[in-house]
Design an enzyme around this catalytic site. Structure first.
Site, PDB file in Angstrom:
ATOM      1  N   GLY A  32      -0.003 -10.638  13.539  1.00 10.55           N
ATOM      2  CA  GLY A  32      -0.740 -11.635  12.831  1.00 10.55           C
ATOM      3  C   GLY A  32      -0.584 -11.610  11.148  1.00 10.55           C
ATOM      4  O   GLY A  32      -0.223 -10.323  10.785  1.00 10.55           O
TER       5      GLY A  32
ATOM      6  N   GLY B 224      -2.133 -12.827   7.257  1.00 18.49           N
ATOM      7  CA  GLY B 224      -3.194 -13.818   6.473  1.00 18.49           C
ATOM      8  C   GLY B 224      -3.159 -13.574   5.008  1.00 18.49           C
ATOM      9  O   GLY B 224      -2.222 -12.816   4.509  1.00 18.49           O
ATOM     10  N   ALA B 225      -3.991 -14.166   4.412  1.00 16.78           N
ATOM     11  CA  ALA B 225      -3.961 -14.043   2.926  1.00 16.78           C
ATOM     12  C   ALA B 225      -4.216 -12.601   2.407  1.00 16.78           C
ATOM     13  O   ALA B 225      -3.747 -12.178   1.341  1.00 16.78           O
ATOM     14  CB  ALA B 225      -4.934 -15.038   2.413  1.00 16.78           C
TER      15      ALA B 225
ATOM     16  N   ASP C 194      -1.976  -8.136   6.895  1.00 16.95           N
ATOM     17  CA  ASP C 194      -1.081  -8.071   7.878  1.00 16.95           C
ATOM     18  C   ASP C 194      -1.470  -7.228   9.027  1.00 16.95           C
ATOM     19  O   ASP C 194      -2.037  -6.204   8.880  1.00 16.95           O
ATOM     20  CB  ASP C 194       0.406  -7.831   7.485  1.00 16.95           C
ATOM     21  CG  ASP C 194       0.818  -8.927   6.483  1.00 16.95           C
ATOM     22  OD1 ASP C 194       1.085 -10.013   7.056  1.00 16.95           O
ATOM     23  OD2 ASP C 194       0.674  -8.581   5.140  1.00 16.95           O
ATOM     24  N   VAL C 195      -1.122  -7.733  10.380  1.00 16.49           N
ATOM     25  CA  VAL C 195      -1.578  -6.748  11.497  1.00 16.49           C
ATOM     26  C   VAL C 195      -0.390  -6.664  12.523  1.00 16.49           C
ATOM     27  O   VAL C 195       0.468  -7.543  12.718  1.00 16.49           O
ATOM     28  CB  VAL C 195      -2.761  -7.496  12.303  1.00 16.49           C
ATOM     29  CG1 VAL C 195      -3.081  -6.572  13.887  1.00 16.49           C
ATOM     30  CG2 VAL C 195      -3.839  -8.066  11.592  1.00 16.49           C
TER      31      VAL C 195
ATOM     32  N   LYS D 290      -3.718  -2.598  10.767  1.00 17.39           N
ATOM     33  CA  LYS D 290      -4.116  -3.738   9.898  1.00 17.39           C
ATOM     34  C   LYS D 290      -4.198  -3.258   8.758  1.00 17.39           C
ATOM     35  O   LYS D 290      -4.867  -2.455   8.132  1.00 17.39           O
ATOM     36  CB  LYS D 290      -5.730  -4.217  10.307  1.00 17.39           C
ATOM     37  CG  LYS D 290      -6.243  -5.388   9.489  1.00 17.39           C
ATOM     38  CD  LYS D 290      -7.549  -5.883   9.719  1.00 17.39           C
ATOM     39  CE  LYS D 290      -7.985  -6.984   9.050  1.00 17.39           C
ATOM     40  NZ  LYS D 290      -9.169  -7.651   9.322  1.00 17.39           N
TER      41      LYS D 290
ATOM     42  N   ASP E 222     -18.519 -13.977   9.146  1.00 14.01           N
ATOM     43  CA  ASP E 222     -17.600 -14.928   9.773  1.00 14.01           C
ATOM     44  C   ASP E 222     -17.201 -14.970  11.274  1.00 14.01           C
ATOM     45  O   ASP E 222     -16.320 -14.875  11.821  1.00 14.01           O
ATOM     46  CB  ASP E 222     -16.341 -14.288   9.190  1.00 14.01           C
ATOM     47  CG  ASP E 222     -15.041 -15.379   8.973  1.00 14.01           C
ATOM     48  OD1 ASP E 222     -15.309 -16.755   9.429  1.00 14.01           O
ATOM     49  OD2 ASP E 222     -13.885 -15.127   8.904  1.00 14.01           O
TER      50      ASP E 222
END
Length: 460
Positions: A31, A33-34, A37-38, A53, A144
């Site tokens: 994964g 994202g902004a 990273d995973v 992560k 969230d």
């Protein structure tokens, strides 16, 4: 805000960090994202599969580590095994690896399983309620909640993840789910503990729940002194004359005016739009844990129908969809709503005949509709707490929830995020959604100039 660019002092890659690679075999990135990273990895000492992560934002990393340590004994919250933190590198969290999520369950149920049984739905709901209750009992607002942040093990255990946006240990002036969400916050009370403020360049100490300090983190001051914007700000914008002329209503970000500073940061909205509470859409910064309860109502409704209840294409469209179902917002329905920052800036035409939540929950029982109604109400004070819902009639009548072993769990193929973006919950890296126009897919509107040079917008 985009993560900081690579520099000569930061590797921005866990592959080059000996303290990590000596303990973990990094297999592949699962994964991105902004803000993070995973990676899927194997712990060399015992072959345990974990998720690494790598968080590119100190503030998000601090929040997540602190929240997960506080909730370390909660069976429905993802487990933090350890973390790596140094001044010149990104924080790396070692999390338990969970192969799928609730979004995948919903997607598979719709495409392959011909729906979910009542017993399955009840078991999923109970696990979600336990996770949310654990947060709120520890004075943590997740901020969230959505299906893709509810991860699931191969045996059907559901665990809440991605606390990068969490409000940890509510600061003085924020209230619990049993109180009003519009407190009068005194700045002096929020900033008086500067000597105990955590240093973002230092890692949160490893500690048990019993060792957790009784004084709350002075997080508002912490956020004020970082380079990363807080996500508590208004989703709907206030514009000066120059703003209108230069860039008329171009995004769903709000302009943070700081004098004549033309480089003022744009700050994003907390949470994912489809699950965002009305008070956030109207710009509230004095909200509390009830915003999670609204998100919870959206998730439960989606379990019933296998589709999002309010799939807004923009923040304005999101409000429009909510009004179409629940009707217009006024003081009779929600005392104090007229004091919301954007209430007088943006208004909608009168909804003569709101459709009601039952229209969104076709072929569902009255008890199921009632459960959603206890969460999806305008007034935050009227939303039922998670623990209260665990005793709800619907969850305690026949047919009962199925045992964990009877839950159907899809494979680990995780698709896109709930709002159509490329990020996918916890393994997608988290962070706010990108900018998009609030008006591209919307109808007519009128712009009126106020006496102070501001503009108000009315939508038909």
């Amino acid at each position: 805000m985009d993560p900081a660019p690579p520099s000569t002092t930061k590797s921005w890659s866990i592959h080059t960090r000996r303290e990590i690679t000596s303990k973990y075999e990094i297999q592949n990135r699962i994964g991105s994202g902004a803000y993070s990273d995973v990676y899927k990895a194997r712990r060399l000492s015992d072959d345990l599969t974990v998720a690494l992560k790598e968080v590119h934002d100190y503030q998000s990393a601090f929040r997540e580590i602190d929240a997960l340590q506080t909730l370390q004994h909660s069976p429905n919250v993802v487990e933090l095994h350890e973390y790596f933190w140094s001044e010149d590198e990104d924080a790396v969290l070692v999390l338990e690896y969970l192969p799928t999520d609730l979004a995948s369950v919903i997607r598979t149920a719709k495409k392959e399983w011909n729906g979910l049984s009542v017993g399955e739905i009840k078991r999923w709901i109970i696990q979600i309620l336990l996770a949310v209750d654990a947060c709120h009992r520890s004075s943590i607002i997740h901020r969230d909640l959505k299906p893709s942040n509810l991860l699931i093990s191969a045996t059907g255990v559901l665990k809440l993840a991605d606390f990068g946006q969490a409000r940890i240990r509510l600061a003085p002036g924020f209230l619990s789910v049993h109180d009003s969400t519009q407190p009068q916050v005194q700045e002096s009370s929020l900033f008086h503990q500067q000597e105990t403020r955590p240093n973002l360049m230092e890692p949160p100490p490893l500690r048990t729940i019993e060792e957790y300090p009784k004084d709350p983190i002075d997080e508002l001051q912490l956020e004020k002194e970082t380079n990363f914007p807080d996500v508590d700000t208004s989703c709907l914008a206030t514009f000066t004359t120059s703003d209108i002329e230069d860039d008329f209503l171009k995004s769903n970000y709000s302009y943070n005016e700081t004098g004549n500073d033309e480089s003022a940061l744009l700050t994003s909205c907390v949470g994912t739009r489809w699950f965002r509470a009305p008070e956030l859409l109207f710009g509230s910064t004095n909200y509390s844990a009830e915003i999670d309860l609204w998100s919870l109502g959206c998730i439960i409704a989606e379990l019933f129908t296998l589709q999002p209840i309010f799939p807004g294409t923009s923040d304005i469209d999101q409000l429009s969809r909510i009004f179409t179902v629940l009707g217009n917002l006024n003081e009779e329905i929600w005392p104090g709503c007229t004091q919301l920052p954007d209430y007088k800036i943006i208004s909608f035409g009168k909804v003569e005949n709101p459709s009601g939540l039952a229209s969104c929950l076709v072929n569902r029982s009255q008890d199921e509709i009632s459960l959603v109604e206890k969460l999806l109400c305008f007034d935050p004070a009227g939303r039922a707490a998670a623990m209260e819902l665990l005793h709800d009639k619907y969850l305690n009548e026949e047919p009962g929830p199925v045992p964990l072993g009877e839950l159907r769990v899809p494979g680990s193929n995780r698709g896109g995020d709930d709002d159509g973006s490329s990020e996918s919950g916890e393994w997608g890296g988290g962070g706010p959604m990108g900018s998009d126009s609030d008006f591209d897919d919307f109808g007519g509107f009128d712009v009126t100039k106020g006496s102070g040079g501001d503009y108000s917008i009315r939508f038909e």
